[in-house]
Motif scaffolding. Structure first.
Motif, short mmCIF file in Angstrom:
data_model
loop_
_atom_site.label_atom_id
_atom_site.label_comp_id
_atom_site.label_asym_id
_atom_site.label_seq_id
_atom_site.Cartn_x
_atom_site.Cartn_y
_atom_site.Cartn_z
N LEU A 15 0.79 -1.22 0.09
CA LEU A 15 -0.07 -0.11 0.07
C LEU A 15 0.88 1.10 -0.14
O LEU A 15 0.69 2.26 -0.67
N ALA A 16 1.88 1.33 0.95
CA ALA A 16 2.74 2.21 0.70
C ALA A 16 3.62 2.71 -0.37
O ALA A 16 3.72 3.77 -0.93
N ALA A 17 3.96 1.45 -1.12
CA ALA A 17 4.44 1.55 -2.68
C ALA A 17 3.53 2.15 -3.66
O ALA A 17 4.11 2.99 -4.32
N ALA A 18 2.15 1.66 -3.43
CA ALA A 18 1.40 2.24 -4.51
C ALA A 18 1.00 3.80 -4.27
O ALA A 18 1.16 4.54 -5.13
N LEU A 19 1.05 4.03 -3.07
CA LEU A 19 0.83 5.64 -2.60
C LEU A 19 2.23 6.47 -3.16
O LEU A 19 1.95 7.63 -3.68
N LEU A 20 3.25 5.94 -2.91
CA LEU A 20 4.44 6.64 -3.33
C LEU A 20 4.66 6.71 -4.88
O LEU A 20 4.78 7.64 -5.31
N ILE A 21 4.13 5.69 -5.55
CA ILE A 21 4.26 5.46 -6.90
C ILE A 21 3.44 6.65 -7.58
O ILE A 21 3.58 7.15 -8.62
N PHE A 22 2.10 6.81 -6.95
CA PHE A 22 1.03 7.67 -7.44
C PHE A 22 1.75 9.39 -7.19
O PHE A 22 1.34 9.97 -7.90
N CYS A 23 2.84 9.30 -6.30
CA CYS A 23 3.48 10.67 -6.33
C CYS A 23 4.11 11.32 -7.50
O CYS A 23 4.10 12.40 -8.03
N GLY A 24 4.47 10.15 -8.22
CA GLY A 24 4.91 10.25 -9.66
C GLY A 24 4.07 10.91 -10.62
O GLY A 24 4.35 12.15 -11.52
N THR A 25 2.75 10.60 -10.52
CA THR A 25 1.80 11.28 -11.35
C THR A 25 1.26 12.70 -10.92
O THR A 25 1.12 13.41 -11.76
N ILE A 26 1.33 12.68 -9.49
CA ILE A 26 0.95 13.91 -9.04
C ILE A 26 2.05 15.17 -9.46
O ILE A 26 1.72 16.18 -9.97
N ALA A 75 1.09 17.29 -13.26
CA ALA A 75 0.73 18.62 -12.63
C ALA A 75 -0.72 18.51 -11.72
O ALA A 75 -1.65 19.18 -11.92
N GLN A 76 -0.73 17.44 -10.89
CA GLN A 76 -1.90 17.10 -10.12
C GLN A 76 -1.81 18.01 -8.93
O GLN A 76 -0.67 18.32 -8.43
N GLY A 97 -7.76 14.04 -8.18
CA GLY A 97 -8.04 14.13 -9.40
C GLY A 97 -9.41 15.12 -9.32
O GLY A 97 -9.29 16.15 -10.30
N THR A 98 -10.36 15.20 -8.70
CA THR A 98 -11.42 15.74 -8.61
C THR A 98 -11.03 17.24 -8.08
O THR A 98 -11.52 18.10 -8.69
N ILE A 99 -10.22 17.54 -6.89
CA ILE A 99 -9.74 18.79 -6.69
C ILE A 99 -9.19 19.52 -7.77
O ILE A 99 -9.47 20.70 -8.28
N THR A 100 -7.95 18.68 -8.44
CA THR A 100 -7.53 19.26 -9.39
C THR A 100 -8.38 19.88 -10.68
O THR A 100 -8.12 20.86 -11.39
N ALA A 101 -9.39 18.82 -11.01
CA ALA A 101 -10.03 19.14 -12.06
C ALA A 101 -10.90 20.64 -11.90
O ALA A 101 -10.75 21.43 -12.63
N PHE A 102 -11.69 20.83 -10.87
CA PHE A 102 -12.36 21.80 -10.20
C PHE A 102 -11.56 23.21 -10.21
O PHE A 102 -11.77 24.07 -10.75
N MET A 103 -10.35 23.03 -9.30
CA MET A 103 -9.45 24.05 -9.25
C MET A 103 -8.98 24.81 -10.53
O MET A 103 -8.90 26.00 -10.57
N ALA A 104 -8.29 23.99 -11.26
CA ALA A 104 -7.62 24.43 -12.47
C ALA A 104 -8.67 25.20 -13.55
O ALA A 104 -8.31 26.14 -14.09
N GLY A 146 -7.02 16.17 -14.16
CA GLY A 146 -7.82 15.80 -13.25
C GLY A 146 -9.08 14.91 -13.65
O GLY A 146 -9.26 13.98 -12.72
N PHE A 147 -9.73 15.14 -14.74
CA PHE A 147 -10.88 14.17 -15.06
C PHE A 147 -10.40 12.97 -15.56
O PHE A 147 -11.03 11.84 -14.75
N MET A 148 -9.19 12.89 -16.00
CA MET A 148 -8.59 11.44 -16.19
C MET A 148 -8.47 10.57 -14.85
O MET A 148 -8.65 9.32 -14.74
N VAL A 149 -7.74 11.36 -14.12
CA VAL A 149 -7.04 10.82 -12.97
C VAL A 149 -8.48 10.28 -11.93
O VAL A 149 -8.36 9.29 -11.24
N THR A 150 -9.30 11.27 -11.95
CA THR A 150 -10.54 10.87 -11.22
C THR A 150 -11.13 9.68 -11.61
O THR A 150 -11.58 8.48 -10.87
#
Length: 640
Positions: free
Chosen positions: A207-218, A222-223, A278-285, A308-312
Motif C-alpha cells: 500500500l505504501a509503495a502504491a501511494l508513493l508511486i502515485f506521487c510520480g503522477t502528481i 501536474a496534479q 483528481g477531483t480537486i485538480t479538475a475543479f481548481m484548474a 484531473g478528469f482522467m485521474v478521477t
C-alpha cells in the motif's frame, strides 16, 4: 513486425544523435531527420497496434543485470494500453514536428530544437512499451530532462530559465516519491515487472509503495498540489507546449496510473486518494482558467483540469474511461495549442485582450480552433463528448454523486472558459490597432486540419454507435460482448446533463462576450472575491514562496553565516589552531567541492574548443589524423 518493436524508440533516438552531433552541418535538414524518424516510428507502430487489436498480447525480456538473487530485465510489453499510447504519441508527435518547421524556421538553434524533440519522443516511446518499473523510470527521468531543456529553450529570457528550473524541481518532488515507491515495492514484493503486479499479495508495505508511486503522477501530470509548474512551462516554444500537454510529459503521469491500475485497485484507500486528488485538480484548474488572459495559460489550466478528469476516472475504477479521454484529449489539446501558436505567430501577442476579429484573417486557424473548442466543451458528436461522458457515467454509476456533481459543474466551466477564449480571440472587432494578423503557412495549417479530423472522429470507436469498441479493447473483451457493454454504459440522464452543461457554458460565454454591452465587467464587479481568487490562482505560488522557498533560502543563509561565526569565535577563544582547522573546513567546501564542479565545467569547455579546432571540414586534415593515428598504433605495438 512485432520483433521490430524496440526500433520504435530507437529511430527518434538516432535522429537526436545525428542532430545534436552534426546539427551545424545538417542545418535545416535537421527538421526532416526528426520528422522522418518520428514517421518511421509511426509506421513501425501500426503493425504492433493491429496485432494487439486482433487480440495479441506480447511480452519480451532480455537479461540486463543481476541484483542479488533478482535478475533485472529490460524488454517490451505490448497490450491495449501501450498500443493506444503508441498510436497517440507517434501520430500526434509527428504532426507537431511538421508544424514546428514553420513555427521555428527563424530560430538560430533550429537543429538543437529538433534534437531535443526527438529525444523527448524517444523517451516517451520507451516508457510506453516498458515492461517494468526500472525501465519505465529511466525513460521517465529522461523526459524530465527534455522538459527542462525545451521549456527553457529560450534561456536568454529570465522567465524561461526560471520556468525550466521550476518545472524540473517541482516534478523532482514527485519523482522522489515515485522512486521510493519502486524501492518499497521491490522490497515488499520482490518484483518490478508489470506482468507480476496481479500476483502481488496486498499488505501495508505494498500500500505504501502504491501511494508513493502515485506521487510520480502528481508531479508529472501536474496534479494538486504540484500543479504550479505547468502554467509557467508556457515560456517554452508553443510546439513544446503541445508536445508536453498532448503526447508526452503529462500523459505519462496518467499512463503510470493506468499501467499500475491492478496494483492501485487492490487498495480502496489508494483509489480514494486518487479520486480526491483528481477531483480537486479538475475543479481548481478550471476555476483558475475562467480569468486567465494569456492564450497559452488558459490552455495550460485546461490541461491540468482535463488531467484531473482522467485521474478521477481511474480512481473510480474507470480504466477504459481514463484511457479513452487520454486518447481523445491528445488530439484536441494538441490542436488547441498549435492553433494558439498559429495565433501568436500571426499576431505577435499572447494576450487575448489585444485580439478580436481574427477569424476574418486566419480562417484555417479559426475554423480548426473552433472544432477543438467544441470537442473539449463536450458538444456531440465530437470526440471530447464521448470520452467526457464516459467519465461522468463512471462517476454516476459509482454512486459518488458529490464527485459526479463537481465534474459536471467543471464541464460547464470548461465550456465557458473555452468559448470565452474563442469569442475574445476570433470574433467581435479587433481591440488593438497595433495587431496586424496574418494566416500561418501551409506547413502549420496542414497539421491543424489533420488534428481537427482526429478531434472529430477519434472518439467514435468509444461511442455507442460502435458498441464501445475502445472500452472493450482496453479491457480485453471480445467484440461480441460490445453490444451488451454498450447497454450497460449508456446513461441518457448523464448524457443529457452533460450536453446541457456544455451548451450552457457556450451560451453564457456568448451572452457575456459577444454583445456590445459590458456584461463581463458587470459580472466581475458582482463576484469580485471569486474573481480575485481565480485571477490570483488561489495564491499557491505566494504560499509556496512564503512557506517553502524562502524558509529554505533563509536556512541556507543561516548555515553559511553560522560557519563564518564559528571561524570568528574560534579566533577569539582558542586561537590559531582552531582558526586553522575552521579555515580548512571552509576551504574544503569552497575549493574542493565547489572547485571540483567548476573544474568539470571549465574542462568541458576547454575540451570542446580543442575538438572544434579539429573539425575543420577538410578531408585532407582528417586523412592526416588517420595516418598519424596508424603510426601511433604501430609505434605502440613495436614498443611491446
Amino acid at each position: 513486425m512485432i520483433e521490430y518493436t524496440p526500433l520504435i524508440p530507437l529511430l527518434p533516438l538516432a535522429a537526436f544523435t545525428i542532430n545534436i552531433l552534426f546539427g551545424r552541418y545538417v542545418r535545416r535538414a535537421a527538421s526532416w531527420i526528426s520528422i522522418l524518424a518520428s514517421a518511421g516510428a509511426c509506421v513501425l507502430s501500426y503493425p504492433a497496434i493491429l496485432a494487439v487489436a486482433q487480440g495479441g498480447h506480447f511480452l519480451k525480456s532480455w537479461h540486463w543485470l543481476t541484483l542479488g538473487n533478482y535478475k533485472l530485465q529490460f524488454g517490451y510489453l505490448l497490450d491495449p494500453l501501450s498500443a493506444t499510447l503508441l498510436f497517440v504519441v507517434t501520430l500526434v508527435g509527428t504532426l507537431i514536428q511538421i508544424y514546428s518547421v514553420g513555427y521555428m524556421h527563424e530560430d538560430p538553434r533550429f537543429s538543437r530544437f529538433f534534437a531535443y524533440l526527438s529525444l523527448f519522443m524517444s523517451a516517451m516511446l520507451t516508457l510506453v512499451i516498458s515492461n517494468n518499473y526500472i525501465q519505465f523510470f529511466m525513460a521517465w527521468e529522461v523526459m524530465g530532462l527534455c522538459s527542462y531543456l525545451l521549456i527553457g529553450f529560450w534561456f536568454e529570457k529570465d522567465s524561461a530559465a526560471n520556468a525550466a528550473r521550476k518545472a524540473f524541481l517541482t516534478t523532482r518532488v514527485g519523482d522522489v516519491g515515485f522512486f521510493l515507491g519502486i524501492l518499497t515495492l521491490f522490497v515488499a514484493a520482490g518484483t518490478l515487472n508489470f506482468a507480476d503486479l496481479e500476483s502481488i499479495q496486498p499488505g501495508p508495505a505494498v500500500l505504501a509503495a502504491a501511494l508513493l508511486i502515485f506521487c510520480g503522477t502528481i508531479g508529472k501530470s501536474a496534479q494538486f498540489p504540484l500543479h504550479v509548474w505547468l502554467p509557467d512551462a508556457m515560456e517554452g516554444p508553443t510546439p513544446v507546449s503541445a508536445l508536453i500537454h498532448a503526447a508526452t510529459m503529462v500523459a505519462a503521469g496518467v499512463f503510470l496510473v493506468a499501467r499500475s491500475f491492478v496494483l492501485f485497485a487492490r487498495f480502496p484507500l489508494c483509489m480514494g486518494m486518487i479520486t480526491i486528488i483528481g477531483t480537486i485538480t479538475a475543479f481548481m484548474a478550471a476555476f483558475i482558467a475562467l480569468s486567465a488572459t494569456d492564450i497559452k495559460k488558459v490552455l495550460a489550466y485546461s490541461t491540468i483540469s482535463q488531467l484531473g478528469f482522467m485521474v478521477t476516472a481511474l480512481g473510480l475504477g474507470g480504466l477504459s474511461a481514463g484511457a479513452f479521454h487520454l486518447m481523445t484529449h491528445a488530439f484536441f489539446k494538441a490542436l488547441l495549442f498549435l492553433g494558439a501558436g498559429s495565433v501568436i505567430h500571426g499576431t505577435g501577442t499572447q494576450d487575448i485582450r489585444q485580439m478580436g476579429g481574427l477569424f476574418k484573417k486566419m480562417k484555417h486557424t479559426g475554423a480548426t480552433f473552433l472544432i477543438a473548442a467544441l470537442a473539449i466543451a463536450g458538444v456531440p458528436p465530437l470526440s471530447g463528448f464521448w470520452s467526457k461522458d464516459e467519465i461522468l457515467v463512471t462517476a454516476f454509476n459509482s454512486g459518488n454523486f458529490l464527485v459526479y456533481g463537481i465534474l459536471t459543474f467543471t464541464a460547464f466551466m470548461t465550456s465557458f472558459y473555452m468559448f470565452r477564449l474563442v469569442f475574445l480571440t476570433f470574433f467581435g472587432t479587433p481591440r488593438d490597432s497595433h495587431v496586424h494578423a496574418h494566416e500561418s503557412p501551409a506547413v502549420m495549417t496542414g497539421p491543424l486540419w489533420i488534428l481537427a479530423l482526429g478531434s472529430i472522429a477519434v472518439g467514435l470507436p468509444g461511442s455507442p454507435w460502435m458498441h464501445h469498441w475502445f472500452q472493450n479493447f482496453i479491457h480485453g473483451r471480445a467484440a461480441a460482448e460490445g453490444a451488451h457493454h454498450a447497454e450497460e454504459t449508456l446513461n441518457l440522464t448523464v448524457m443529457g446533463a452533460s450536453i446541457a452543461a456544455g451548451l450552457a457554458g457556450i451560451l453564457l460565454a456568448a451572452w457575456m462576450y459577444l454583445g456590445k454591452q459590458k456584461r463581463s465587467e458587470w459580472i466581475l464587479q458582482k463576484f469580485r472575491p471569486l474573481y480575485e481568487l481565480s485571477a490570483n490562482k488561489f495564491w499557491f505560488d505566494e504560499i509556496y514562496a512564503a512557506w517553502i522557498v524562502r524558509p529554505f533560502q533563509t536556512f541556507a543563509q543561516f548555515l553559511f553565516d553560522f560557519d563564518q561565526r564559528v571561524i570568528d569565535g574560534a579566533v577569539n577563544q582558542t586561537g590559531f589552531a582552531t582558526l586553522f582547522a575552521s579555515r580548512i573546513q571552509m576551504g574544503f567546501d569552497k575549493y574542493i567541492i565547489d572547485g571540483g564542479v567548476n573544474f568539470m565545467g571549465l574542462f568541458t569547455q576547454f575540451f570542446s574548443r580543442a575538438l572544434r579546432r579539429i573539425q575543420t571540414g577538410f578531408i585532407q586534415h582528417y586523412l592526416l589524423f588517420v595516418f598519424l593515428s596508424i603510426l601511433l598504433f604501430i609505434f605502440i605495438e613495436l614498443r611491446q
